[in-house]
Design an enzyme around this catalytic site. Structure first.
Site, PDB file in Angstrom:
ATOM      1  NE  ARG A  32      -3.926  -1.975   2.395  1.00 48.39           N
ATOM      2  CZ  ARG A  32      -4.488  -2.384   3.536  1.00 48.39           C
ATOM      3  NH1 ARG A  32      -4.240  -1.736   4.658  1.00 48.39           N
ATOM      4  NH2 ARG A  32      -5.288  -3.424   3.549  1.00 48.39           N
ATOM      5  NE  ARG A  36      -7.279   5.443   3.077  1.00 44.19           N
ATOM      6  CZ  ARG A  36      -8.053   4.913   4.037  1.00 44.19           C
ATOM      7  NH1 ARG A  36      -9.027   5.639   4.567  1.00 44.19           N
ATOM      8  NH2 ARG A  36      -7.840   3.688   4.466  1.00 44.19           N
ATOM      9  NE  ARG A  45     -11.016   8.224  -3.108  1.00 44.10           N
ATOM     10  CZ  ARG A  45     -12.192   8.845  -3.052  1.00 44.10           C
ATOM     11  NH1 ARG A  45     -12.367   9.961  -3.731  1.00 44.10           N
ATOM     12  NH2 ARG A  45     -13.187   8.356  -2.342  1.00 44.10           N
ATOM     13  CG  ASP A  82      -9.940  -2.953  -4.484  1.00 43.71           C
ATOM     14  OD1 ASP A  82      -9.689  -2.230  -3.514  1.00 43.71           O
ATOM     15  OD2 ASP A  82     -10.695  -3.949  -4.424  1.00 43.71           O
ATOM     16  CE1 TYR A 159     -13.471  -7.618   1.878  1.00 41.33           C
ATOM     17  CE2 TYR A 159     -11.768  -9.070   1.004  1.00 41.33           C
ATOM     18  CZ  TYR A 159     -12.154  -8.047   1.856  1.00 41.33           C
ATOM     19  OH  TYR A 159     -11.232  -7.462   2.680  1.00 41.33           O
TER      20      TYR A 159
END
Length: 363
Positions: A32, A36, A45, A82, A159
């Site tokens: 990652r 962010r 973003r 993703d 998921y």
């Protein structure tokens, strides 16, 4: 087979380490690393308007992939995407809810729903990923290798069945108990999709690929082997037997599944990702030199002082010991609260502390 005319790598530490060859210092990249915690990522973003728009616009995905490479002396880039791209391409209706993460509008919870699923086409439904890889590989211009990735069949199934994130993915585990044939049908389809997906990523420019088995650690020993490990091994074997893919290192990262490291090392992969709950020395012993190891600093260390970060990095490098085959990374992804300055401290410390530790003849 066409000749690859793209620029030669200026920094091949990662690929050499994954092949357990000698390098001048320990290579480092961070799971990652495009995320962010970086102000430039947050700005991009915001410009994109949504996470999915960011991930599905190749030029924007390229931009955020390159941001940590511009800022830090990292030894690899990993494509911004993703892990849920495959089920999204299968029509499950992926969307993101603020504060709750990814959700599917059309979860699959029985054999009838599973039987309706089909394999996505990699150059239509998932072309945006391939285009992002192509653009990014060109823009990197050989500076560092580019890593592609996928979620594992078991993690994707979690998921898809649950419909959203969960602490224990109870519905997925229940399906394995109540209708294991249905779960295997889903996992078989997903393993074929992941193999196709990674092959397509390699054709588009990925120079290493990684499979994230984020939820393998939820399973007990026998269910892990049945529903997770066997499909990871299938993926590794399929890529190893593919003439166009076999030279590209495959990294398997099964978080929380440390008791299965010896089995995973026999899968045919090049490297295993290691989380922070096991010493690298023990992982190295368990895998008997069959694979490279990637990891495994606790992500929380990046909240500490520069002195502590350097000290903890030294412990990880010392735990692995001398010899080739170590790629430094966190034991899981970096968190959004981290000061980018701490990442710079870590990267510089690893290159300093790892110098001379990774000598060897390789294999």
């Amino acid at each position: 087979m066409p000749t690859d005319t793209r620029p030669a790598l200026k920094n091949d530490r990662l690929l050499r380490a994954l092949r357990r060859q000698s390098v001048d210092t320990t290579p480092i990249w961070i799971m990652r690393q495009a995320g962010r915690y970086l102000p430039e990522y947050r700005a991009t973003r915001e410009k994109a308007g949504s996470f999915l728009t960011l991930a599905k616009t190749p030029e924007l995905a390229c931009e955020v992939t390159l941001q940590p490479i511009r800022r830090f002396d990292l030894d690899a880039a990993i494509i911004f995407s993703d892990i849920l791209t495959i089920p999204d391409a299968m029509g499950l209706g992926l969307h993101f809810v603020t504060g709750e993460g990814p959700q599917f509008r059309n979860p699959v919870r029985d054999r009838a729903a599973i039987d309706k699923l089909g394999l996505p086409d990699m150059e239509t439904e998932l072309r945006y990923v391939m285009d992002a890889l192509r653009v990014t590989r060109r823009e990197l211009d050989g500076k560092v290798p580019l890593i592609g990735f996928s979620g594992s069949p078991w993690t994707l199934a979690c998921y898809m069945i649950e419909g959203h994130g969960s602490r224990d993915f109870g519905q997925a585990r229940a399906l394995g108990l109540n209708d294991p044939d249905a779960l295997h049908a889903l996992l078989d389809l997903l393993s074929r999709a992941v193999i196709d997906y990674l092959r397509a990523q390699i054709a588009a420019g990925a120079q290493a690929v990684m499979v994230f088995d984020s939820w393998g650690g939820l399973l007990g020993p026998a269910p892990y082997r049945e529903f997770s490990g066997r499909y990871l091994a299938r993926i590794a074997a399929a890529l190893a037997s593919d003439e166009a893919a076999r030279e590209v290192p495959v990294i398997l990262f099964s978080k929380g599944a440390n008791q299965h490291l010896a089995e995973l090392a026999d899968s045919g992969c090049a490297a295993l990702g290691i989380d922070w709950t096991v010493d690298l020395a023990d992982a190295r012993h368990a895998t008997a030199g069959k694979v490279a190891l990637q990891g495994n600093l606790d992500p929380a260390v990046l909240r500490a002082s520069p002195e502590v970060i350097r000290s903890e990095a030294a412990k990880v490098i010392d735990s692995y010991g001398d010899g080739p085959g170590h790629v430094f990374n966190l034991g899981h992804g970096i968190t959004p609260d981290i000061d980018p300055g701490k990442v710079a401290v870590l990267v510089d410390a690893v290159h300093d502390l790892g110098r001379g530790r990774a000598k060897g003849s390789g294999r």
